[in-house]
Design a protein around this motif. Structure first.
Motif, PDB file in Angstrom:
ATOM      1  N   SER A   1       0.829  -1.204   0.000  1.00 45.05           N
ATOM      2  CA  SER A   1       0.000   0.000   0.000  1.00 45.05           C
ATOM      3  C   SER A   1       0.859   1.248   0.000  1.00 45.05           C
ATOM      4  O   SER A   1       2.052   1.203   0.282  1.00 45.05           O
ATOM      5  CB  SER A   1      -0.895   0.017   1.243  1.00 45.05           C
ATOM      6  OG  SER A   1      -0.133   0.262   2.405  1.00 45.05           O
TER       7      SER A   1
ATOM      8  N   ASP B   1      -5.454   6.361   1.509  1.00 44.10           N
ATOM      9  CA  ASP B   1      -4.870   5.026   1.515  1.00 44.10           C
ATOM     10  C   ASP B   1      -5.286   4.274   0.267  1.00 44.10           C
ATOM     11  O   ASP B   1      -6.463   4.308  -0.122  1.00 44.10           O
ATOM     12  CB  ASP B   1      -5.362   4.219   2.728  1.00 44.10           C
ATOM     13  CG  ASP B   1      -4.760   4.695   4.034  1.00 44.10           C
ATOM     14  OD1 ASP B   1      -3.530   4.872   4.081  1.00 44.10           O
ATOM     15  OD2 ASP B   1      -5.520   4.894   5.000  1.00 44.10           O
TER      16      ASP B   1
ATOM     17  N   VAL C   1      -4.606   0.260  -1.148  1.00 43.97           N
ATOM     18  CA  VAL C   1      -4.019  -1.040  -0.856  1.00 43.97           C
ATOM     19  C   VAL C   1      -4.217  -1.963  -2.052  1.00 43.97           C
ATOM     20  O   VAL C   1      -5.352  -2.187  -2.488  1.00 43.97           O
ATOM     21  CB  VAL C   1      -4.649  -1.681   0.406  1.00 43.97           C
ATOM     22  CG1 VAL C   1      -3.998  -3.024   0.698  1.00 43.97           C
ATOM     23  CG2 VAL C   1      -4.522  -0.750   1.609  1.00 43.97           C
TER      24      VAL C   1
ATOM     25  N   VAL D   1      -6.628  -2.776  -6.872  1.00 41.84           N
ATOM     26  CA  VAL D   1      -6.790  -2.163  -5.554  1.00 41.84           C
ATOM     27  C   VAL D   1      -7.948  -2.838  -4.830  1.00 41.84           C
ATOM     28  O   VAL D   1      -9.060  -2.907  -5.349  1.00 41.84           O
ATOM     29  CB  VAL D   1      -7.043  -0.650  -5.672  1.00 41.84           C
ATOM     30  CG1 VAL D   1      -7.435  -0.049  -4.330  1.00 41.84           C
ATOM     31  CG2 VAL D   1      -5.795   0.042  -6.219  1.00 41.84           C
TER      32      VAL D   1
END
Length: 202
Positions: free
Chosen positions: A68, A85, A87, A104
């Motif tokens: 991430s 964020d 990830v 993602v």
């Protein structure tokens, strides 16, 4: 409502440093390119240090094939910040991770436009599909620098008449660049993992 502050069980290896950048090319990013970002969500673009000194973090996991990056945007109040964020899965971040595109599995961001932090508007998804889809592209993983991009759509939520409403999908484009000197890696439980932390400077 999705939880942007979702906790991740990541094996985090990082190093804190500073760097200088210039804004000159078509991405708005050029120069030493040691620690910088560009984020465009719902048509609004943000570059580093609009309100205070921002940070970029790369993390990875020794237990799962995920990695991430996080951008924290400082506000005029030093105790406040906005966070983005992203990830990705199908890969652990290290110096050998191939350049290419990774799906993602989680995206979350609060507004980068206001000089005060707040939960809304809220952008993101916890699973691909109805709430959006995005990819992280590892554009460069060289001896000089790490460069990643996010591209896709995410759900926008906001307070309307005292209720939280889903306002529909909006586009997101983001890019980070971190100089290799800010990166460290190690073998954890037999797995090569790496990470970085840098403070953005104009």
């Amino acid at each position: 409502m999705i939880a942007i502050k979702k906790m991740m069980s990541l094996c985090f290896i990082a190093l804190t440093t500073t760097a200088c950048v210039k804004e000159n090319d078509d991405l708005g990013m050029e120069g030493s390119a040691e620690c910088l970002y560009k984020v465009t969500i719902d048509g609004q673009t943000t570059l580093p240090n609009q309100f205070g000194q921002d940070n970029i973090v790369i993390t990875t996991s020794s237990a799962e094939d995920i990695f991430s990056f996080r951008i924290t945007q400082a506000k005029t109040d030093p105790s406040e910040e906005s966070v983005m964020d992203a990830v990705a899965y199908n890969g652990r971040f290290n110096s050998k991770l191939p350049e290419g595109t990774y799906p993602v599995g989680f995206f979350g961001a609060t507004s980068f436009q206001a000089n005060e932090s707040g939960l809304f508007p809220l952008y993101g998804f916890e699973e691909e599909g109805e709430w959006g889809n995005a990819t992280i592209t590892l554009v460069e993983n060289s001896d000089q620098r790490i460069r990643m991009k996010v591209s896709g759509t995410v759900m926008k939520q906001d307070e309307v008449g005292g209720d939280v409403k889903e306002l529909g999908l909006v586009p997101v484009e983001a890019e980070i660049i971190i100089g290799r000197k800010h990166y460290v890696e190690a073998t954890v439980d037999g797995v090569l993992v790496g990470g970085a932390v840098c403070k953005c400077q104009k």
